[in-house]
Design an enzyme around this catalytic site. Structure first.
Site, PDB file in Angstrom:
ATOM      1  CB  CYS A  31      -7.797  22.529 -19.526  1.00 14.19           C
ATOM      2  SG  CYS A  31      -8.093  23.529 -20.989  1.00 14.19           S
ATOM      3  CB  CYS A  34     -11.133  23.744 -19.962  1.00 11.83           C
ATOM      4  SG  CYS A  34     -10.298  22.791 -21.246  1.00 11.83           S
TER       5      CYS A  34
END
Length: 89
Positions: A31, A34
């Protein structure tokens, strides 16, 4: 400083039974957002470490807890106090 990780098997003890407030970052290695958020959370943990515990939980390796808290997308941050969800970002 790297953030401490929490796993499904530790979540009850380390987060829900914690004596102070806890922020949990639900993330995954693939991600991009993230990964961009991680240094900011590390800074928060460094600055507020005596008042706030910050954990990251890898949703790929620990699917039970995200399911339990209906985490539908990542990154998701959930702030817990006294075993209860207070805020979600």
């Amino acid at each position: 400083m790297a953030l401490a990780e929490v796993k499904d098997s530790q979540f009850q003890e380390k987060v829900l039974e914690a004596s102070g407030p806890v922020l949990v970052d639900f993330w995954a290695p693939w991600c991009g957002p993230c990964r961009k958020l991680a240094p900011i959370l590390e800074e928060v943990a460094d600055e507020l470490g005596d008042r706030l515990t910050v954990f990251k939980l890898n949703t790929d390796e620990n699917p039970e807890t995200p399911g339990r808290f209906a985490v539908m997308s990542i990154p998701t941050l959930i702030f817990f106090r006294d075993g209860k969800e207070i805020e979600r970002f």
